[in-house]
Scaffold this motif. Structure first.
Motif, PDB file in Angstrom:
ATOM      1  N   MET A  91       0.806  -1.228   0.000  1.00 32.17           N
ATOM      2  CA  MET A  91       0.000   0.000   0.000  1.00 32.17           C
ATOM      3  C   MET A  91       0.833   1.268   0.000  1.00 32.17           C
ATOM      4  O   MET A  91       0.348   2.337  -0.367  1.00 32.17           O
ATOM      5  CB  MET A  91      -0.934   0.021   1.218  1.00 32.17           C
ATOM      6  CG  MET A  91      -2.058  -0.995   1.157  1.00 32.17           C
ATOM      7  SD  MET A  91      -3.268  -0.715   2.478  1.00 32.17           S
ATOM      8  CE  MET A  91      -2.285  -1.147   3.918  1.00 32.17           C
ATOM      9  N   LEU A  92       2.089   1.180   0.426  1.00 33.10           N
ATOM     10  CA  LEU A  92       2.907   2.381   0.573  1.00 33.10           C
ATOM     11  C   LEU A  92       2.993   3.241  -0.691  1.00 33.10           C
ATOM     12  O   LEU A  92       2.919   4.468  -0.606  1.00 33.10           O
ATOM     13  CB  LEU A  92       4.311   1.994   1.042  1.00 33.10           C
ATOM     14  CG  LEU A  92       4.428   1.613   2.520  1.00 33.10           C
ATOM     15  CD1 LEU A  92       5.844   1.143   2.837  1.00 33.10           C
ATOM     16  CD2 LEU A  92       4.054   2.787   3.420  1.00 33.10           C
ATOM     17  N   PRO A  93       3.168   2.653  -1.890  1.00 34.54           N
ATOM     18  CA  PRO A  93       3.245   3.508  -3.082  1.00 34.54           C
ATOM     19  C   PRO A  93       2.002   4.358  -3.306  1.00 34.54           C
ATOM     20  O   PRO A  93       2.083   5.401  -3.967  1.00 34.54           O
ATOM     21  CB  PRO A  93       3.430   2.502  -4.223  1.00 34.54           C
ATOM     22  CG  PRO A  93       4.060   1.305  -3.576  1.00 34.54           C
ATOM     23  CD  PRO A  93       3.441   1.239  -2.212  1.00 34.54           C
ATOM     24  N   ALA A 115      -1.400   9.701  -3.836  1.00 32.94           N
ATOM     25  CA  ALA A 115      -2.356  10.521  -3.087  1.00 32.94           C
ATOM     26  C   ALA A 115      -1.761  11.875  -2.742  1.00 32.94           C
ATOM     27  O   ALA A 115      -2.466  12.892  -2.699  1.00 32.94           O
ATOM     28  CB  ALA A 115      -2.781   9.790  -1.812  1.00 32.94           C
ATOM     29  N   GLY A 116      -0.458  11.907  -2.506  1.00 34.11           N
ATOM     30  CA  GLY A 116       0.189  13.161  -2.145  1.00 34.11           C
ATOM     31  C   GLY A 116       0.154  14.206  -3.235  1.00 34.11           C
ATOM     32  O   GLY A 116       0.342  15.404  -2.969  1.00 34.11           O
TER      33      GLY A 116
END
Length: 249
Positions: free
Chosen positions: A88-90, A95-96
């Motif tokens: 999920m980290l990517p 989103a940023g």
């Protein structure tokens, strides 16, 4: 959680640690990103679509967790879910990018947290919505936390609890998008009230009669349809309320 030897340490991991993590991810963050990227006219439907997509994870995660717990133990299940966290980290990178979108500025945006809280507590709509969330938490967290144990007490297979949670996630796809669509056409506060009332009736009916696999599946389908339908409604209502615009710090 994995190395805990007491209830206190486990509570710090499961309660404090995961609680802080959810506040930085989960629906609150995805709804904020969504509201910045779509127009006001499409906001309710977009939030419903994002909430619906997020619930697909429950369809996969519940049976996966039950399988890992049954075959390798709950500690190994936690390790497996750490792998999902890495995947999920990517998403945070994508989103940023919403931060680059220009939003309407106002003189009221820069406020202290004390002023924001005071303004919120002085708004009847916010107070009612906050109180309603106690009901929401009771209804949803109770089911995810205690439903599997309740089914075991009733003598039903433990896998039924995981299946019920998966069905909740599946029907939540329909409910979230549906209530997002309805929120763009009807008063959101009335739809929210209707969700809480029907949830209460469904819970009362389910626990009034003996639990069976069939009744559990029906209960899961009903609750799934009403599960996170509140998310696009609450966020859409907050965004559409002109008085709420001054609450942002």
């Amino acid at each position: 959680m994995m190395i805990s030897t007491s209830a206190l340490v486990f509570t710090i991991g499961a309660g404090l640690g995961i609680g802080l993590a959810l506040s930085c991810t989960a629906s609150s963050m995805t709804m904020t990103v969504t509201s910045r990227t779509v127009s006001a006219a499409k906001r309710s439907v977009a939030m419903g679509a994002v909430s619906a997509a997020g619930s697909l994870g429950l369809v996969i995660a519940s049976p996966l967790a039950q399988t890992l717990i049954s075959t390798a133990g709950w500690q190994m299940a936690l390790i497996g879910f750490l792998g999902l966290v890495a995947v999920m980290l990517p998403a945070a990178i994508f989103a940023g990018r919403a931060d680059r979108i220009e939003i309407e500025k106002s003189d009221d945006i820069q406020q202290s947290i004390g002023t924001v809280v005071q303004s919120a507590l002085g708004h009847s709509g916010f107070v009612v919505m906050a109180i309603a969330f106690f009901v929401c938490g009771l209804q949803l967290v109770f089911i995810t936390t205690h439903l599997p144990n309740y089914l075991s007490i009733c003598g039903l297979d433990a896998s039924l609890g995981a299946t019920a949670l998966a069905i909740i996630g599946l029907f939540n796809v329909i409910g979230s998008y549906g209530f997002g669509w309805l929120g763009g056409r009807y008063p959101k506060q009335l739809l929210l009230g209707g969700i809480y009332i029907v949830r209460s009736i469904a819970i009362a009916a389910y626990f009034t009669f003996p639990a069976t696999p069939a009744s559990t599946m029906v209960f899961a389908a009903v609750m799934g349809s009403l599960w996170l339908g509140v998310v696009p409604l609450v966020n859409g209502w907050w965004r559409s309320c002109s008085a709420c615009a001054s609450w942002r710090p």
